[in-house]
Design an enzyme around this catalytic site. Sequence first.
Site, short mmCIF file in Angstrom:
data_model
loop_
_atom_site.label_atom_id
_atom_site.label_comp_id
_atom_site.label_asym_id
_atom_site.label_seq_id
_atom_site.Cartn_x
_atom_site.Cartn_y
_atom_site.Cartn_z
N SER A 1 0.88 -1.19 -0.28
CA SER A 1 -0.03 0.07 -0.36
C SER A 1 0.75 1.15 -0.07
CB SER A 1 -1.41 0.31 1.04
OG SER A 1 -1.39 1.37 1.51
N TYR B 1 -2.36 -0.63 10.76
CA TYR B 1 -2.21 -1.02 9.04
C TYR B 1 -0.91 -0.73 8.31
CZ TYR B 1 -3.86 -0.97 4.64
OH TYR B 1 -4.38 -0.91 2.97
P1 NAD Z 1 -11.27 -6.87 -0.13
O1 NAD Z 1 -11.81 -5.90 1.05
O2 NAD Z 1 -11.86 -6.28 -0.80
O3 NAD Z 1 -9.98 -7.43 -0.72
C1 NAD Z 1 -9.53 -8.26 0.56
C2 NAD Z 1 -9.05 -9.84 0.22
O4 NAD Z 1 -8.69 -10.05 1.53
C3 NAD Z 1 -10.60 -10.59 0.58
O5 NAD Z 1 -11.13 -10.84 -0.49
C4 NAD Z 1 -10.66 -10.47 2.02
O6 NAD Z 1 -11.54 -11.79 1.47
C5 NAD Z 1 -9.76 -11.06 2.18
N1 NAD Z 1 -8.97 -11.14 3.45
C6 NAD Z 1 -9.12 -11.13 4.23
N2 NAD Z 1 -8.70 -11.69 5.39
C7 NAD Z 1 -8.15 -12.88 4.79
C8 NAD Z 1 -7.46 -14.69 5.71
N3 NAD Z 1 -7.02 -13.75 6.95
N4 NAD Z 1 -7.16 -15.01 4.67
C9 NAD Z 1 -7.42 -14.53 3.42
N5 NAD Z 1 -8.35 -13.57 2.42
C10 NAD Z 1 -8.37 -12.47 3.42
O7 NAD Z 1 -9.91 -5.21 -0.56
P2 NAD Z 1 -9.13 -4.47 -1.56
O8 NAD Z 1 -9.11 -2.98 -1.23
O9 NAD Z 1 -8.72 -5.28 -2.85
O10 NAD Z 1 -7.67 -5.29 -0.77
C11 NAD Z 1 -6.73 -6.06 -1.08
C12 NAD Z 1 -5.34 -5.85 -1.18
O11 NAD Z 1 -4.58 -4.32 -1.03
C13 NAD Z 1 -5.32 -5.79 0.37
O12 NAD Z 1 -4.08 -5.77 1.45
C14 NAD Z 1 -5.16 -4.08 0.94
O13 NAD Z 1 -4.72 -3.57 1.90
C15 NAD Z 1 -4.15 -3.48 -0.60
N6 NAD Z 1 -4.46 -2.39 -1.00
C16 NAD Z 1 -5.82 -1.99 -1.41
C17 NAD Z 1 -6.22 -0.75 -1.83
C18 NAD Z 1 -7.46 0.47 -2.00
O14 NAD Z 1 -7.69 1.56 -2.27
N7 NAD Z 1 -8.31 -0.46 -1.91
C19 NAD Z 1 -4.97 0.29 -1.07
C20 NAD Z 1 -3.64 -0.13 -0.67
C21 NAD Z 1 -3.41 -1.43 -0.56
#
Ligand code: NAD
Length: 267
Positions: free
Chosen positions: A152, A165
Amino acid sequence: MQLSLNGQVALVTGGSSGIGAAVAEALAKAGAAVAINYHSSAEPAEELAKRIQDAGGRAIAVGGDVGDEAAVQALFDRTLEAFGRLDILVANSGLQKDAPVADLSLEDWNTVINTNLTGQFLCARAAIRQFRQQGRDENISRALGKIIHMSSVHEVIPWAGHVNYAASKGGVNLLMRSLAQEVAAEGIRVNGIAPGAIATAINEEVTGDEAKARELLKLIPYKRVGHVDDVGNVAVFLASDLADYIVGTTLFVDGGMCLYPGFEDNG
Ligand code: NAD
């Protein structure tokens, strides 16, 4: 050189929603067979696997908590059982449990660190063991294996009210770089992707609210919220041989969020 992942097998954790789903679909479009990991709800992962299969690709849905050592082993076993090898790990699972620090419970601290950081360690370790065991096949990829850690912008931008986080993602950065240093000589490429604000469930409270989304755009020099495909495309590139000399680097996919936008108008 073509951007093709034909003959390769990828495992995407947290692949049933948001960024992970887009990454899984993009890898499949590029020719990889994909194991789509989900945590609690199988249906979206199974639907995505079906969509990939209907489009002529290979995909399975596999449950498992990435923070649980035995579950991670089972996840890799199931992937190997289905596809016989592993070439690409995208350690994408992550969550937020936000609170001002004085109100942040130890439980919420531990949950976030366990999923976002320990989960990435457990999956990377299992992938490295598998890459070593199966050996290199230059007809499939120049690398012995590829690991992409979903980080991130908060691996570098401090984030008040989200210390668990930000600490987890700062940890992911040095986990990624230290692993890259440790295994590069074997031909394993470890890299990270640091998304900025990508519209998904994790931030829909902000991206789904017009006023809050307007405020968010002030933090993005490129003046648009990111789409999950912005990250999916970069994951395909990083996993491909086109990126064969990229080792131990974080690619920021953030519309310029890390450029100190507060200084846009001369500070
Ligand atoms: P999201 O909530 O759609 O996806 C997160 C996924 O992680 C979900 O499918 C959830 O089921 C899974 N997950 C959570 N706990 C888990 C566990 N214990 N075991 C297995 N799976 C688990 O959100 P997203 O935005 O798609 O996030 C995906 C990644 O991208 C994350 O690591 C998040 O920190 C990172 N990220 C997202 C953003 C953003 O703006 N959306 C920005 C920076 C980083």
